[in-house]
Design a protein around this motif. Structure first.
Motif, PDB file in Angstrom:
ATOM      1  N   ALA A  43       0.847  -1.196   0.000  1.00  0.00           N
ATOM      2  CA  ALA A  43       0.000   0.000   0.000  1.00  0.00           C
ATOM      3  C   ALA A  43       0.882   1.244   0.000  1.00  0.00           C
ATOM      4  O   ALA A  43       1.994   1.235   0.527  1.00  0.00           O
ATOM      5  N   ARG A  44       0.369   2.311  -0.569  1.00  0.00           N
ATOM      6  CA  ARG A  44       1.119   3.563  -0.603  1.00  0.00           C
ATOM      7  C   ARG A  44       0.136   4.699  -0.877  1.00  0.00           C
ATOM      8  O   ARG A  44      -1.029   4.468  -1.220  1.00  0.00           O
ATOM      9  N   GLY A  45       0.600   5.916  -0.739  1.00  0.00           N
ATOM     10  CA  GLY A  45      -0.203   7.070  -1.096  1.00  0.00           C
ATOM     11  C   GLY A  45      -0.037   7.412  -2.567  1.00  0.00           C
ATOM     12  O   GLY A  45       0.781   6.831  -3.279  1.00  0.00           O
ATOM     13  N   GLY A  46      -0.837   8.359  -3.031  1.00  0.00           N
ATOM     14  CA  GLY A  46      -0.687   8.880  -4.387  1.00  0.00           C
ATOM     15  C   GLY A  46      -1.582   8.273  -5.439  1.00  0.00           C
ATOM     16  O   GLY A  46      -1.601   8.747  -6.579  1.00  0.00           O
ATOM     17  N   HIS A  47      -2.353   7.211  -5.103  1.00  0.00           N
ATOM     18  CA  HIS A  47      -3.250   6.623  -6.089  1.00  0.00           C
ATOM     19  C   HIS A  47      -4.436   7.561  -6.340  1.00  0.00           C
ATOM     20  O   HIS A  47      -4.929   8.226  -5.414  1.00  0.00           O
ATOM     21  N   ILE A  59      -6.222   2.015   7.814  1.00  0.00           N
ATOM     22  CA  ILE A  59      -4.781   1.892   8.050  1.00  0.00           C
ATOM     23  C   ILE A  59      -4.007   2.790   7.086  1.00  0.00           C
ATOM     24  O   ILE A  59      -3.066   3.499   7.474  1.00  0.00           O
ATOM     25  N   MET A  60      -4.397   2.785   5.818  1.00  0.00           N
ATOM     26  CA  MET A  60      -3.723   3.624   4.823  1.00  0.00           C
ATOM     27  C   MET A  60      -3.886   5.103   5.144  1.00  0.00           C
ATOM     28  O   MET A  60      -2.942   5.890   4.985  1.00  0.00           O
ATOM     29  N   ASP A  61      -5.053   5.474   5.608  1.00  0.00           N
ATOM     30  CA  ASP A  61      -5.265   6.881   5.962  1.00  0.00           C
ATOM     31  C   ASP A  61      -4.377   7.287   7.132  1.00  0.00           C
ATOM     32  O   ASP A  61      -3.782   8.373   7.137  1.00  0.00           O
ATOM     33  N   LEU A  62      -4.267   6.401   8.115  1.00  0.00           N
ATOM     34  CA  LEU A  62      -3.413   6.688   9.278  1.00  0.00           C
ATOM     35  C   LEU A  62      -1.947   6.794   8.869  1.00  0.00           C
ATOM     36  O   LEU A  62      -1.233   7.692   9.320  1.00  0.00           O
TER      37      LEU A  62
END
Length: 334
Positions: A43-47, A59-62
């Protein structure tokens, strides 16, 4: 007429679903991503749009501040993608919110497991065996030497060491997402009701687990208590803090680490670990091979781990298989 399974294409940075122009766990930002779970190698940001279970999105938001573009899908729910592709999220048993993704197109079924394990875990839903035509499996512990012991044995080792040294504490290094919460929950299941102390870096993720219904008992921040308060206690920290200056505030800590890699004695020595705890959130060798047998796919695609040995096992057992050359997947501190 297109060749079988030509609609799903492994690329170095992820699995590309061609008709939908969607990527599974891409290693770089994508317009549309299907995400199996929240660890940083998946998982990562930027999508532009990230599709995952509600727990994984939280979890990704945190971790990555990814609220914008988040699209939740529940376990068992099927969503229709572009190009006539259906995607269904199925429990993977790895960490909270983790999922296998079943992709269906033109009568063909492909499972992308992400990471998974077959052991019971009080912090997440168990892995579900799902028949498919192509099974894309991880192989983190894809060597016969890796045979994880029952977690009850590892909890007993930890609690016995704690009881033998009431004036000290046991400092357990555990990966901040998944492993730490599982260790705490298993300690509670083993009857340990005392407060468990946390390094500050663990607090937010533990609270997120609690918000999603995982009971971790009484947790305390190390920074709020004195050295004497923590005598005879268990303290949980990230692996990087085991031998850090931070640990000097603890009462003569016995260093422990919860990881599947603790099966390798050299890894324990490298980290100056006194009490190695072989606890993994990945399938071991027997579980990997058993899962391949139970799924019964026409072909198995093997990735991020010890691909060569598992590929050889498939060949010896008359199962079609290939190794994928995906990049950016790490062993983490499992």
């Amino acid at each position: 007429m297109s060749a079988p399974f030509s609609w799903i294409r492994p690329e170095p940075w992820g699995i590309h679903i061609v008709p939908a122009d969607v990527w599974v766990d891409p290693g770089r930002a994508a317009d549309r991503a299907l995400v199996t779970h929240g660890h940083a190698d998946h998982a990562r940001g930027g999508h532009g749009t990230a599709v995952a279970t509600p727990e994984t999105l939280a979890i990704m938001d945190l971790r990555y501040n990814t609220r914008e573009g988040a699209t939740p899908v529940e376990y068992g729910e099927t969503i229709r993608l572009k190009g006539g592709v259906d995607a269904t999220y199925i429990p993977a048993g790895h960490v909270l919110g983790s999922a296998q993704i079943l992709l269906e197109h033109a009568g063909e079924r492909v499972i992308v497991t992400g990471d998974y394990k077959r052991r019971a875990d009080p912090t997440c839903k168990p892995f579900e065996v799902t028949p498919c035509d192509i099974f894309i499996t991880e192989a983190t512990f894809g060597l016969p030497v890796f045979c994880h012991p029952p977690i009850e044995e590892e909890m007993a080792k930890l609690l016995d060491r704690l009881a033998a040294h009431p004036d000290r504490c046991v400092l357990v290094g555990a990966y901040a997402l998944g492993k730490a919460q599982r260790v705490i929950a298993e300690l509670r299941r083993a009857g340990h009701k005392d407060p468990i102390y946390l390094h500050g870096a663990m607090e937010k993720m533990c609270r997120l687990y609690e918000e999603h219904g995982v009971d971790l008992g009484e947790l305390r921040l190390v920074s709020d208590y004195s050295k004497d308060d923590m005598r005879g206690a268990i303290v949980v920290c990230p692996p990087s803090a085991l031998n850090d200056r931070w640990s000097r505030r603890l009462p003569d800590p016995i260093t422990a680490m919860a990881s599947g890699w603790m099966r390798v004695r050299q890894r324990a020595r490298q980290r100056n670990v006194e009490l190695p705890l072989v606890i993994s959130d990945h399938a071991d060798w027997d579980e990997l091979t058993r899962t391949i047998e139970e799924v019964g796919a026409q072909e198995n695609w093997i990735t991020h781990g010890r691909e060569v040995a598992l590929l050889r096992w498939c060949q010896l057992n008359q199962r079609r298989a290939r190794a994928l050359a995906l990049v950016g997947y790490e062993d983490e501190d499992d």
